[in-house]
Structures are given as structure tokens and as C-alpha cells.
Design a protein around this motif. Structure first.
Motif, PDB file in Angstrom:
ATOM      1  N   UNK A  18       0.849  -1.189   0.000  1.00 39.73           N
ATOM      2  CA  UNK A  18       0.000   0.000   0.000  1.00 39.73           C
ATOM      3  C   UNK A  18       0.888   1.244   0.000  1.00 39.73           C
ATOM      4  N   UNK A  19       0.491   2.301  -0.722  1.00 38.34           N
ATOM      5  CA  UNK A  19       1.307   3.527  -0.724  1.00 38.34           C
ATOM      6  C   UNK A  19       1.537   4.069   0.689  1.00 38.34           C
ATOM      7  N   UNK A  20       2.710   4.621   0.890  1.00 42.06           N
ATOM      8  CA  UNK A  20       3.130   5.111   2.198  1.00 42.06           C
ATOM      9  C   UNK A  20       2.151   6.140   2.760  1.00 42.06           C
ATOM     10  N   UNK A  21       1.612   7.016   1.925  1.00 43.40           N
ATOM     11  CA  UNK A  21       0.705   8.052   2.398  1.00 43.40           C
ATOM     12  C   UNK A  21      -0.552   7.453   3.017  1.00 43.40           C
ATOM     13  N   UNK A  22      -1.079   6.399   2.400  1.00 42.76           N
ATOM     14  CA  UNK A  22      -2.285   5.758   2.930  1.00 42.76           C
ATOM     15  C   UNK A  22      -1.985   5.057   4.254  1.00 42.76           C
ATOM     16  N   UNK A  23      -0.848   4.397   4.315  1.00 37.44           N
ATOM     17  CA  UNK A  23      -0.468   3.711   5.550  1.00 37.44           C
ATOM     18  C   UNK A  23      -0.252   4.712   6.687  1.00 37.44           C
ATOM     19  N   UNK A  24       0.374   5.832   6.358  1.00 36.56           N
ATOM     20  CA  UNK A  24       0.616   6.846   7.374  1.00 36.56           C
ATOM     21  C   UNK A  24      -0.693   7.446   7.867  1.00 36.56           C
ATOM     22  N   UNK A  25      -1.626   7.711   6.965  1.00 31.60           N
ATOM     23  CA  UNK A  25      -2.930   8.259   7.362  1.00 31.60           C
ATOM     24  C   UNK A  25      -3.677   7.273   8.258  1.00 31.60           C
ATOM     25  N   UNK A  26      -3.630   5.989   7.918  1.00 36.49           N
ATOM     26  CA  UNK A  26      -4.288   4.973   8.739  1.00 36.49           C
ATOM     27  C   UNK A  26      -3.608   4.870  10.106  1.00 36.49           C
ATOM     28  N   UNK A  27      -2.300   5.013  10.129  1.00 29.83           N
ATOM     29  CA  UNK A  27      -1.545   4.964  11.376  1.00 29.83           C
ATOM     30  C   UNK A  27      -1.930   6.122  12.294  1.00 29.83           C
ATOM     31  N   UNK A  28      -2.036   7.306  11.728  1.00 31.85           N
ATOM     32  CA  UNK A  28      -2.412   8.482  12.516  1.00 31.85           C
ATOM     33  C   UNK A  28      -3.819   8.299  13.087  1.00 31.85           C
ATOM     34  N   UNK A  29      -4.738   7.800  12.287  1.00 29.01           N
ATOM     35  CA  UNK A  29      -6.102   7.562  12.762  1.00 29.01           C
ATOM     36  C   UNK A  29      -6.124   6.499  13.862  1.00 29.01           C
ATOM     37  N   UNK A  30      -5.327   5.469  13.712  1.00 29.37           N
ATOM     38  CA  UNK A  30      -5.251   4.418  14.719  1.00 29.37           C
ATOM     39  C   UNK A  30      -4.768   4.988  16.047  1.00 29.37           C
ATOM     40  N   UNK A  31      -3.735   5.824  16.000  1.00 31.23           N
ATOM     41  CA  UNK A  31      -3.218   6.420  17.235  1.00 31.23           C
ATOM     42  C   UNK A  31      -4.239   7.347  17.873  1.00 31.23           C
ATOM     43  N   UNK A  32      -5.040   8.038  17.067  1.00 30.02           N
ATOM     44  CA  UNK A  32      -6.112   8.882  17.615  1.00 30.02           C
ATOM     45  C   UNK A  32      -7.134   8.039  18.357  1.00 30.02           C
ATOM     46  N   UNK A  33      -7.451   6.856  17.796  1.00 28.25           N
ATOM     47  CA  UNK A  33      -8.431   5.967  18.433  1.00 28.25           C
ATOM     48  C   UNK A  33      -7.920   5.434  19.775  1.00 28.25           C
TER      49      UNK A  33
END
Length: 69
Positions: free
Chosen positions: A48-63
Motif C-alpha cells: 500500500x502507498x506510504x501516504x495511505x499507511x501513514x494516514x491509517x496509522x495516525x487515525x489508529x493512534x487517535x483511536x
């Protein structure tokens, strides 16, 4: 005579209880953050492109809803 001793013991007990509860909270946050990192690593390994993985990572940390950095 014993009032100051009781007050000191009560204060010490409160501080120990507070320290234990904060330690447990920090451990839960660390576990949540670690799971987010594992998900990010799996995302990258899947191609998966790095930008998508990073966005998902940021959302996960928010949760995780932790005040830790």
C-alpha cells in the motif's frame, strides 16, 4: 499524636495508588500504539502507498485516545 502519622500514611497510600493507576494507563497506551505500528508495518508490507499507511496509522493512534506523544 497519631493524627499526623495517619495523615502521612493516608497520603502515602494515595500516592502509591495513583502511581499504580497511571502505570496501568501508560501500559495500555503503549500496547495500543504498538498495535498501530504493527498495522502500519503490515500495510507497508502489503504494498500500500506510504501516504495511505501513514494516514491509517495516525487515525489508529487517535483511536487509542491517549495523551502520550
Amino acid at each position: 499524636m497519631f493524627a499526623s502519622t495517619r495523615r502521612t500514611l493516608a497520603t502515602a497510600a494515595f500516592c502509591c495508588g495513583l502511581a499504580f493507576s497511571l502505570s496501568a494507563f501508560a501500559s495500555a497506551c503503549e500496547d495500543c500504539y504498538r498495535n498501530c505500528f504493527v498495522e502500519r508495518s503490515q500495510c507497508r508490507a502489503a504494498g500500500t502507498p506510504q501516504e495511505q499507511c501513514l494516514a491509517a496509522y495516525v487515525e489508529c493512534r487517535k483511536r487509542c485516545n491517549c495523551q502520550l506523544p
